[in-house]
Motif scaffolding. Structure first.
Motif, mmCIF file in Angstrom:
data_model
loop_
_atom_site.group_PDB
_atom_site.id
_atom_site.type_symbol
_atom_site.label_atom_id
_atom_site.label_comp_id
_atom_site.label_asym_id
_atom_site.label_seq_id
_atom_site.Cartn_x
_atom_site.Cartn_y
_atom_site.Cartn_z
ATOM 1 N N THR A 11 0.981 -1.220 0.086
ATOM 2 C CA THR A 11 -0.144 -0.060 -0.060
ATOM 3 C C THR A 11 0.863 1.125 -0.004
ATOM 4 O OG1 THR A 11 -1.803 -1.212 1.288
ATOM 5 C CG2 THR A 11 -1.794 1.214 1.218
ATOM 6 N N ALA A 12 1.844 1.340 0.925
ATOM 7 C CA ALA A 12 2.814 2.430 0.837
ATOM 8 C C ALA A 12 3.590 2.695 -0.483
ATOM 9 C CB ALA A 12 3.826 2.365 2.046
ATOM 10 N N ALA A 13 3.754 1.491 -1.113
ATOM 11 C CA ALA A 13 4.764 1.546 -2.278
ATOM 12 C C ALA A 13 3.758 2.235 -3.494
ATOM 13 C CB ALA A 13 5.333 0.225 -2.761
ATOM 14 N N TYR A 14 2.499 1.463 -3.487
ATOM 15 C CA TYR A 14 1.790 2.194 -4.648
ATOM 16 C C TYR A 14 1.085 3.412 -4.456
ATOM 17 C CZ TYR A 14 -2.993 0.694 -2.601
ATOM 18 O OH TYR A 14 -4.219 0.596 -1.808
ATOM 19 N N THR A 15 1.236 3.760 -3.257
ATOM 20 C CA THR A 15 0.563 5.200 -2.764
ATOM 21 C C THR A 15 1.581 6.091 -3.573
ATOM 22 O OG1 THR A 15 -0.665 4.490 -0.826
ATOM 23 C CG2 THR A 15 0.116 6.870 -1.076
ATOM 24 N N LEU A 16 2.848 6.008 -3.240
ATOM 25 C CA LEU A 16 3.878 6.982 -3.756
ATOM 26 C C LEU A 16 3.910 6.527 -5.101
ATOM 27 C CD1 LEU A 16 6.748 6.121 -1.083
ATOM 28 C CD2 LEU A 16 5.437 8.131 -1.619
ATOM 29 N N SER A 17 3.975 5.547 -6.018
ATOM 30 C CA SER A 17 3.916 5.267 -7.209
ATOM 31 C C SER A 17 2.732 5.937 -8.042
ATOM 32 C CB SER A 17 3.988 3.729 -7.670
ATOM 33 O OG SER A 17 3.934 3.345 -9.027
ATOM 34 N N ASP A 18 1.453 5.949 -7.467
ATOM 35 C CA ASP A 18 0.488 6.192 -8.213
ATOM 36 C C ASP A 18 0.296 7.912 -7.970
ATOM 37 O OD1 ASP A 18 -0.687 3.669 -8.550
ATOM 38 O OD2 ASP A 18 -2.149 3.902 -6.871
ATOM 39 N N GLY A 19 0.866 8.394 -6.858
ATOM 40 C CA GLY A 19 1.119 9.870 -6.753
ATOM 41 C C GLY A 19 2.031 10.316 -7.959
ATOM 42 N N MET A 20 3.134 9.562 -8.114
ATOM 43 C CA MET A 20 4.168 10.224 -9.086
ATOM 44 C C MET A 20 3.554 9.803 -10.521
ATOM 45 S SD MET A 20 6.644 11.460 -7.458
ATOM 46 C CE MET A 20 7.605 11.645 -8.783
ATOM 47 N N GLY A 21 2.405 8.788 -10.724
ATOM 48 C CA GLY A 21 1.952 8.473 -11.795
ATOM 49 C C GLY A 21 0.907 9.410 -12.288
ATOM 50 N N ALA A 22 0.110 9.694 -11.246
ATOM 51 C CA ALA A 22 -0.878 10.859 -11.464
ATOM 52 C C ALA A 22 -0.445 12.176 -11.826
ATOM 53 C CB ALA A 22 -1.678 10.864 -10.313
ATOM 54 N N ARG A 23 0.840 12.563 -11.223
ATOM 55 C CA ARG A 23 1.525 13.857 -11.517
ATOM 56 C C ARG A 23 2.207 13.815 -12.815
ATOM 57 N NH1 ARG A 23 4.318 14.939 -5.862
ATOM 58 N NH2 ARG A 23 2.584 14.978 -4.581
ATOM 59 N N SER A 24 2.623 12.477 -13.399
ATOM 60 C CA SER A 24 3.570 12.750 -14.504
ATOM 61 C C SER A 24 2.974 13.183 -15.791
ATOM 62 C CB SER A 24 3.922 11.128 -15.015
ATOM 63 O OG SER A 24 2.546 10.446 -15.191
ATOM 64 N N ALA A 25 1.534 13.266 -16.239
ATOM 65 C CA ALA A 25 0.910 13.881 -17.199
ATOM 66 C C ALA A 25 -0.027 14.845 -16.722
ATOM 67 C CB ALA A 25 0.650 12.660 -18.228
ATOM 68 N N GLY A 26 -0.315 14.933 -15.559
ATOM 69 C CA GLY A 26 -1.364 15.772 -14.990
ATOM 70 C C GLY A 26 -2.739 15.529 -15.606
ATOM 71 N N GLU A 27 -2.999 14.147 -15.604
ATOM 72 C CA GLU A 27 -4.526 13.600 -15.918
ATOM 73 C C GLU A 27 -4.799 12.507 -14.778
ATOM 74 O OE1 GLU A 27 -6.601 14.539 -17.741
ATOM 75 O OE2 GLU A 27 -5.393 16.021 -18.939
ATOM 76 N N PRO A 28 -5.041 12.707 -13.705
ATOM 77 C CA PRO A 28 -5.065 11.791 -12.471
ATOM 78 C C PRO A 28 -6.188 10.751 -12.961
ATOM 79 C CG PRO A 28 -5.808 13.923 -11.549
ATOM 80 C CD PRO A 28 -5.194 14.044 -12.904
ATOM 81 N N ILE A 29 -7.634 11.053 -13.587
ATOM 82 C CA ILE A 29 -8.708 10.390 -13.617
ATOM 83 C C ILE A 29 -8.147 9.380 -14.617
ATOM 84 C CG2 ILE A 29 -10.898 10.409 -14.547
ATOM 85 C CD1 ILE A 29 -11.363 12.943 -13.417
ATOM 86 N N ARG A 30 -7.788 9.830 -15.992
ATOM 87 C CA ARG A 30 -7.244 8.847 -16.916
ATOM 88 C C ARG A 30 -6.227 7.714 -16.392
ATOM 89 N NH1 ARG A 30 -4.067 11.558 -21.551
ATOM 90 N NH2 ARG A 30 -2.269 11.595 -20.101
ATOM 91 N N TYR A 31 -5.341 8.197 -15.508
ATOM 92 C CA TYR A 31 -4.274 7.369 -15.193
ATOM 93 C C TYR A 31 -5.184 6.237 -14.077
ATOM 94 C CZ TYR A 31 -0.595 5.694 -12.042
ATOM 95 O OH TYR A 31 0.378 4.990 -11.459
ATOM 96 N N THR A 32 -6.024 6.745 -13.282
ATOM 97 C CA THR A 32 -6.643 5.977 -12.394
ATOM 98 C C THR A 32 -7.730 4.637 -13.375
ATOM 99 O OG1 THR A 32 -6.724 7.497 -10.704
ATOM 100 C CG2 THR A 32 -8.203 5.787 -10.594
#
Length: 278
Positions: free
Chosen positions: A153-174
């Motif tokens: 959980t801790a690892a994917y929280t950090l990974s998802d945070g970086m992934g959502a920020r990477s292109a500025g599209e959190p909904i698409r990423y999710t």
């Protein structure tokens, strides 16, 4: 924060605890976290044409998060098979922010302030109290599964945070994350419990679909709330799911709801709040 937003976040917390309780209730059979994750991804499919393909910057983070979410599903399901929901859920939810705090400090250089440090100490106290005095003592295998779940959980929280920020599209990423993770679930079900999709009954699919819908709705409410209120407040209030889980363990799952377990859940919740708001 308006009363409507406040109530919506509490609803999301309840829904999160509900789908986990449903997974625990079915953990002895073939319906568990893996099928809930599969159904969540299926529900995302109709929305993919609306958001388009992922950006190239998201590919690496999606691949990493898919692996981490898969590990999370495997070990959370194992923890629910081995331990009581009223202990497993608070321990998993409580340990994850603590590990996220440590990883953020060690890997990203984001060191906690005094409030977050005090929250971390409260978390450790609550986790130890829940693990060793929270009623039925967790078997070592269950405790290991809980801690590994928290690490994922801790690892994917950090990974998802970086992934959502990477292109500025959190909904698409999710949406893509849920969908692509779902592709692995049949393989993991086959590997972990030797269950194929063809062998699942209508009742299995019905329970999995309910869990998947609850999971997506809970996550969607939180994403919406973070656009309407400070993210820290939303994240902190969402952790009230720990208390809902303890209540569900006694009222729905028939587990023993002792005083120590309630106190430990309150201590864990207080530590999470201090970390989130610190």
């Amino acid at each position: 924060m308006t009363p409507f937003i406040f109530a919506a976040i509490l609803l999301a917390a309840l829904l999160h605890a509900l789908w986990n309780a449903l997974a625990k209730r079915q953990a002895a059979g073939r319906v568990s976290v893996l099928l809930v994750s599969l159904c969540s991804g299926l529900f995302c499919l109709p929305f993919l044409p609306l958001v388009g393909l992922p950006a190239s910057a998201e590919y690496l983070w999606l691949a990493l998060s898919i692996l981490l979410h898969s590990g999370y599903c495997l070990f959370l399901g194992r923890a629910y098979r081995l331990g009581e929901f009223g202990q497993v859920y608070p321990l998993a939810r409580g340990s994850a922010p603590l590990l996220t705090l440590l990883l953020g400090a060690l890997l990203l250089g984001e060191w906690p302030g005094p409030s977050a440090t005090m929250g971390a100490l409260m978390l450790v106290s609550g986790v130890l109290l829940m693990a060793w005095r929270g009623g039925i003592r967790l078997a070592p295998a269950a405790l290991v599964a809980v801690l590994i779940t928290a690490m994922f959980t801790a690892a994917y929280t950090l990974s998802d945070g970086m992934g959502a920020r990477s292109a500025g599209e959190p909904i698409r990423y999710t949406l893509w994350l849920f969908t692509l993770t779902a592709l692995l679930m049949p393989l993991l079900m086959r590997w972990q419990s030797r269950t194929s999709l063809r062998s699942l009954s209508r009742a299995d699919w019905y329970s999995g679909a309910i869990g998947g819908a609850l999971s997506l709705l809970a996550y969607g409410i939180v994403i919406w709330a973070m656009t309407q209120a400070p993210i820290g407040l939303v994240a902190a209030l969402r952790e009230s799911s720990v208390l809902f889980a303890v209540l569900l363990s006694g009222l729905w799952l028939g587990e023993r709801l002792g005083r120590i377990r309630v106190v430990a859940a309150l201590v864990i919740l207080g530590g999470i709040l201090l970390i989130r708001l610190g």
